[in-house]
Design a protein around this motif. Structure first.
Motif, PDB file in Angstrom:
ATOM      1  N   UNK A  66      -4.776   3.568   8.675  1.00  0.00           N
ATOM      2  CA  UNK A  66      -3.667   2.815   9.249  1.00  0.00           C
ATOM      3  C   UNK A  66      -2.557   3.750   9.718  1.00  0.00           C
ATOM      4  N   UNK A  67      -2.538   4.951   9.149  1.00  0.00           N
ATOM      5  CA  UNK A  67      -1.578   5.988   9.526  1.00  0.00           C
ATOM      6  C   UNK A  67      -2.401   7.230   9.868  1.00  0.00           C
ATOM      7  N   UNK A  68      -2.095   7.902  10.972  1.00  0.00           N
ATOM      8  CA  UNK A  68      -2.878   9.085  11.317  1.00  0.00           C
ATOM      9  C   UNK A  68      -2.592  10.247  10.374  1.00  0.00           C
ATOM     10  N   UNK A  69      -3.600  11.067  10.176  1.00  0.00           N
ATOM     11  CA  UNK A  69      -3.482  12.289   9.381  1.00  0.00           C
ATOM     12  C   UNK A  69      -4.546  13.257   9.871  1.00  0.00           C
ATOM     13  N   UNK A  70      -4.334  14.519   9.587  1.00  0.00           N
ATOM     14  CA  UNK A  70      -5.302  15.550   9.953  1.00  0.00           C
ATOM     15  C   UNK A  70      -6.307  15.653   8.805  1.00  0.00           C
TER      16      UNK A  70
ATOM     17  N   UNK B 191     -13.110   9.742  -1.801  1.00  0.00           N
ATOM     18  CA  UNK B 191     -11.849  10.457  -1.590  1.00  0.00           C
ATOM     19  C   UNK B 191     -11.683  10.914  -0.147  1.00  0.00           C
ATOM     20  N   UNK B 192     -10.450  11.327   0.153  1.00  0.00           N
ATOM     21  CA  UNK B 192     -10.080  11.835   1.470  1.00  0.00           C
ATOM     22  C   UNK B 192      -9.191  13.057   1.247  1.00  0.00           C
ATOM     23  N   UNK B 193      -9.400  14.092   2.057  1.00  0.00           N
ATOM     24  CA  UNK B 193      -8.534  15.273   2.023  1.00  0.00           C
ATOM     25  C   UNK B 193      -7.912  15.445   3.404  1.00  0.00           C
ATOM     26  N   UNK B 194      -6.600  15.657   3.426  1.00  0.00           N
ATOM     27  CA  UNK B 194      -5.892  15.813   4.694  1.00  0.00           C
ATOM     28  C   UNK B 194      -4.792  16.845   4.554  1.00  0.00           C
ATOM     29  N   UNK B 195      -4.437  17.448   5.684  1.00  0.00           N
ATOM     30  CA  UNK B 195      -3.423  18.495   5.681  1.00  0.00           C
ATOM     31  C   UNK B 195      -2.060  17.927   5.295  1.00  0.00           C
TER      32      UNK B 195
ATOM     33  N   UNK C 113       0.834  -1.197   0.000  1.00  0.00           N
ATOM     34  CA  UNK C 113       0.000   0.000   0.000  1.00  0.00           C
ATOM     35  C   UNK C 113       0.871   1.251   0.000  1.00  0.00           C
ATOM     36  N   UNK C 114       0.393   2.281  -0.684  1.00  0.00           N
ATOM     37  CA  UNK C 114       1.074   3.562  -0.641  1.00  0.00           C
ATOM     38  C   UNK C 114       0.777   4.243   0.693  1.00  0.00           C
ATOM     39  N   UNK C 115       1.563   5.252   0.994  1.00  0.00           N
ATOM     40  CA  UNK C 115       1.333   6.061   2.182  1.00  0.00           C
ATOM     41  C   UNK C 115      -0.093   6.603   2.184  1.00  0.00           C
TER      42      UNK C 115
END
Length: 113
Positions: free
Chosen positions: A13-17, A25-29, A3-5
């Protein structure tokens, strides 16, 4: 296949804002922002880069472009933002999962780069 980041972020699986998400879709800082407002808009479907999108991805690509102004508007930048898509390492793509940079909150020059 690994899997990509960005897939890991989409799958939590990895935290993000995260500032926006829907079924596509997902949008994160961005962790290294280039403007006061800088988010990545990422399709949940892993497409390595725009040049590798297929005809069947047309509605997804349209969804991303229609979602970007909503994300900017929610942050108070509804009428003044820039979108950037890098296609390949030679132009700065470092994560090979299609993403749209949404940038706002400062003046931008033309041409970019």
């Amino acid at each position: 296949m690994t899997k990509t980041l960005f897939e890991k972020i989409c799958d939590r699986e990895i935290p993000a804002d995260i500032v926006y998400e829907d079924e596509l879709c997902v949008a994160f800082k961005d962790i290294h922002p280039q403007a006061p407002f800088h988010v990545q808009l990422v399709p949940r479907k892993p497409i390595t880069m725009l040049a590798n999108a297929e005809p069947g991805d047309q509605s997804l690509l349209g969804h991303l472009l229609l979602t970007a102004p909503k994300v900017a508007a929610a942050a108070g930048f509804g009428d003044a933002f820039r979108l950037a898509v890098n296609n390949g390492a030679a132009v700065g793509q470092s994560v090979f999962h299609l993403h749209i940079h949404i940038l706002a909150g400062r003046p931008f020059k033309w041409p970019p780069g």
